[in-house]
Design a protein around this motif. Structure first.
Motif, PDB file in Angstrom:
ATOM      1  N   LEU A 118       7.400  63.212 -40.902  1.00  0.00           N
ATOM      2  CA  LEU A 118       8.542  63.038 -40.006  1.00  0.00           C
ATOM      3  C   LEU A 118       8.192  62.188 -38.790  1.00  0.00           C
ATOM      4  O   LEU A 118       9.061  61.532 -38.204  1.00  0.00           O
ATOM      5  CB  LEU A 118       9.054  64.408 -39.535  1.00  0.00           C
ATOM      6  CG  LEU A 118      10.036  65.155 -40.437  1.00  0.00           C
ATOM      7  CD1 LEU A 118      10.473  66.445 -39.756  1.00  0.00           C
ATOM      8  CD2 LEU A 118      11.249  64.299 -40.767  1.00  0.00           C
ATOM      9  N   GLU A 119       6.909  62.205 -38.387  1.00  0.00           N
ATOM     10  CA  GLU A 119       6.493  61.435 -37.224  1.00  0.00           C
ATOM     11  C   GLU A 119       6.702  59.933 -37.434  1.00  0.00           C
ATOM     12  O   GLU A 119       6.782  59.177 -36.467  1.00  0.00           O
ATOM     13  CB  GLU A 119       5.017  61.713 -36.909  1.00  0.00           C
ATOM     14  CG  GLU A 119       4.760  63.070 -36.315  1.00  0.00           C
ATOM     15  CD  GLU A 119       5.454  63.260 -34.978  1.00  0.00           C
ATOM     16  OE1 GLU A 119       5.355  62.365 -34.117  1.00  0.00           O
ATOM     17  OE2 GLU A 119       6.118  64.293 -34.801  1.00  0.00           O
ATOM     18  N   ALA A 120       6.778  59.513 -38.696  1.00  0.00           N
ATOM     19  CA  ALA A 120       6.939  58.089 -38.992  1.00  0.00           C
ATOM     20  C   ALA A 120       8.402  57.653 -38.948  1.00  0.00           C
ATOM     21  O   ALA A 120       8.700  56.461 -39.052  1.00  0.00           O
ATOM     22  CB  ALA A 120       6.338  57.756 -40.363  1.00  0.00           C
ATOM     23  N   THR A 121       9.326  58.588 -38.808  1.00  0.00           N
ATOM     24  CA  THR A 121      10.746  58.242 -38.748  1.00  0.00           C
ATOM     25  C   THR A 121      11.146  57.924 -37.313  1.00  0.00           C
ATOM     26  O   THR A 121      10.453  58.289 -36.355  1.00  0.00           O
ATOM     27  CB  THR A 121      11.617  59.394 -39.274  1.00  0.00           C
ATOM     28  OG1 THR A 121      11.428  60.565 -38.438  1.00  0.00           O
ATOM     29  CG2 THR A 121      11.245  59.747 -40.701  1.00  0.00           C
ATOM     30  N   ALA A 160      15.356  58.497 -43.797  1.00  0.00           N
ATOM     31  CA  ALA A 160      14.292  59.476 -43.580  1.00  0.00           C
ATOM     32  C   ALA A 160      13.940  60.183 -44.882  1.00  0.00           C
ATOM     33  O   ALA A 160      12.758  60.423 -45.168  1.00  0.00           O
ATOM     34  CB  ALA A 160      14.741  60.501 -42.540  1.00  0.00           C
ATOM     35  N   ARG A 161      14.936  60.493 -45.676  1.00  0.00           N
ATOM     36  CA  ARG A 161      14.721  61.193 -46.943  1.00  0.00           C
ATOM     37  C   ARG A 161      13.868  60.352 -47.892  1.00  0.00           C
ATOM     38  O   ARG A 161      12.959  60.862 -48.552  1.00  0.00           O
ATOM     39  CB  ARG A 161      16.070  61.524 -47.586  1.00  0.00           C
ATOM     40  CG  ARG A 161      16.023  62.528 -48.731  1.00  0.00           C
ATOM     41  CD  ARG A 161      17.426  62.771 -49.275  1.00  0.00           C
ATOM     42  NE  ARG A 161      18.332  63.168 -48.215  1.00  0.00           N
ATOM     43  CZ  ARG A 161      19.440  62.479 -47.876  1.00  0.00           C
ATOM     44  NH1 ARG A 161      19.753  61.357 -48.514  1.00  0.00           N
ATOM     45  NH2 ARG A 161      20.213  62.915 -46.908  1.00  0.00           N
ATOM     46  N   ARG A 162      14.160  59.062 -47.973  1.00  0.00           N
ATOM     47  CA  ARG A 162      13.373  58.172 -48.841  1.00  0.00           C
ATOM     48  C   ARG A 162      11.923  58.113 -48.386  1.00  0.00           C
ATOM     49  O   ARG A 162      11.000  58.134 -49.207  1.00  0.00           O
ATOM     50  CB  ARG A 162      13.978  56.762 -48.843  1.00  0.00           C
ATOM     51  CG  ARG A 162      15.273  56.629 -49.614  1.00  0.00           C
ATOM     52  CD  ARG A 162      15.620  55.174 -49.870  1.00  0.00           C
ATOM     53  NE  ARG A 162      15.758  54.418 -48.629  1.00  0.00           N
ATOM     54  CZ  ARG A 162      16.900  54.285 -47.962  1.00  0.00           C
ATOM     55  NH1 ARG A 162      17.996  54.884 -48.428  1.00  0.00           N
ATOM     56  NH2 ARG A 162      16.959  53.577 -46.859  1.00  0.00           N
ATOM     57  N   ARG A 163      11.711  58.060 -47.091  1.00  0.00           N
ATOM     58  CA  ARG A 163      10.353  57.987 -46.563  1.00  0.00           C
ATOM     59  C   ARG A 163       9.578  59.257 -46.912  1.00  0.00           C
ATOM     60  O   ARG A 163       8.415  59.220 -47.304  1.00  0.00           O
ATOM     61  CB  ARG A 163      10.396  57.796 -45.046  1.00  0.00           C
ATOM     62  CG  ARG A 163       9.044  57.453 -44.428  1.00  0.00           C
ATOM     63  CD  ARG A 163       9.150  57.459 -42.908  1.00  0.00           C
ATOM     64  NE  ARG A 163      10.147  56.537 -42.420  1.00  0.00           N
ATOM     65  CZ  ARG A 163       9.917  55.267 -42.126  1.00  0.00           C
ATOM     66  NH1 ARG A 163       8.707  54.770 -42.307  1.00  0.00           N
ATOM     67  NH2 ARG A 163      10.875  54.496 -41.662  1.00  0.00           N
ATOM     68  N   ILE A 164      10.246  60.396 -46.769  1.00  0.00           N
ATOM     69  CA  ILE A 164       9.602  61.683 -47.051  1.00  0.00           C
ATOM     70  C   ILE A 164       9.302  61.822 -48.537  1.00  0.00           C
ATOM     71  O   ILE A 164       8.208  62.235 -48.931  1.00  0.00           O
ATOM     72  CB  ILE A 164      10.487  62.839 -46.550  1.00  0.00           C
ATOM     73  CG1 ILE A 164      10.511  62.830 -45.009  1.00  0.00           C
ATOM     74  CG2 ILE A 164       9.990  64.189 -47.078  1.00  0.00           C
ATOM     75  CD1 ILE A 164      11.581  63.694 -44.420  1.00  0.00           C
TER      76      ILE A 164
END
Length: 294
Positions: A118-121, A160-164
């Motif tokens: 999450l820190e990357a969002t 965010a969902r795609r990144r996670i």
């Protein structure tokens, strides 16, 4: 009929929301205090006119967190070394969820690996995703908190969902299997058995430490099974009297280390394909206050 005091009914919810958004229990508690201060700054008539105090408090807390996230990025540029979310001791029962289905979702959302991703969002992505995907707020309500359109909030959460999803393994390792690996890692570390440690670590393992300039810690992550194993073994030579204990960190099997009876490091792990893929070692004493009696 007297309306229940929102401090009693909403404190847990707001604290758990703040922690997931900020990665810090201390900061989350500050957000809750500020939220209630704004509530009580309203006149009695203004408070009585609010149809849903819980929704009002969540909106205010969410907006404060959004502002905090933006400023946190600036503060972390000056942070000494790597920044890791504050680890939580014990289980996640403090979140106060009743529905078992909700508990599964919320427990996963305090997993250290999840919080690190999450820190990357962006701040807006994080708020939109957590409110919608974790707490199931409809995008129309998320829009009122984030200050964007409903369509924009849907796109933020999707990003965010795609990144996670791209950062997490498709199948989560059962807690029992992770506990076995952590236990074996502890035994091998205590024995300074480098070969055994290498066998438990993924060849591409990453070990990240957070000392915050207040405790000795590597300023950059360490990579590779052999390098991490040898570094672990060497620690026992330079830190006499250190002891290890298995514990629960953010609802998952983890470890802590003590020196002279004081908790000096909390370790969180991410496991993939039956090997340890990531190790997070939190040494910043300001993030270990909840562990002083652990």
């Amino acid at each position: 009929m007297t309306r229940p005091d929102p401090i009693t009914s909403e404190r847990r919810h707001l604290t758990s929301l703040g922690y997931r958004l900020l990665g810090s229990l201390a900061d989350a508690e500050d957000v809750v205090q500020e939220t209630f201060a704004r509530w009580y700054a309203l006149s009695a008539r203004e408070r009585d006119a609010i149809a849903s105090p819980g929704a009002w408090l969540t909106t205010v807390a969410g907006r404060i967190c959004l502002t905090q996230l933006a400023s946190a990025r600036v503060r972390r540029e000056a942070y000494v070394g790597e920044w890791i979310p504050e680890p939580l001791p014990g289980s996640t029962e403090w979140i106060g969820v009743v529905d078992p289905a909700d508990r599964v979702t919320l427990d996963e959302s305090v997993d250290m690996a999840f919080l690190v991703v999450l820190e990357a969002t962006t701040p807006a992505e994080r708020v939109a995703f957590v409110l919608h995907d974790v707490y199931r707020y409809p995008f129309a309500e998320v829009a009122g908190i984030v200050g964007r359109s409903t369509a924009a909030c849907r796109q933020l959460a999707s990003s965010a969902r795609r990144r996670i999803q791209a950062s997490r393994p498709p199948v989560a390792t059962p807690a029992g299997k992770q506990a076995d690996l952590v236990r074996s890692f502890k035994v091998a570390w205590e024995a300074q058995d480098i070969a055994a440690l290498i066998g438990l670590l993924d060849p591409g393992v990453t070990a990240t430490a957070d000392g915050g300039g207040l405790a000795t810690a590597r300023l950059e992550p360490m990579y590779g099974g052999e390098a991490v194993a040898r570094a672990c073994a060497a620690i026992l030579d330079v830190l006499p009297g250190i002891t290890f204990r298995e514990t629960t960190v953010n609802g998952r099997p983890g470890m802590l280390s003590r020196q002279h009876g004081v908790t000096v490091t909390v370790f969180a792990f991410d496991v993939e394909d039956d090997r340890i893929k990531h190790i997070w070692a939190v040494r910043n004493p300001e993030k270990l206050r909840a562990w002083t009696a652990a």
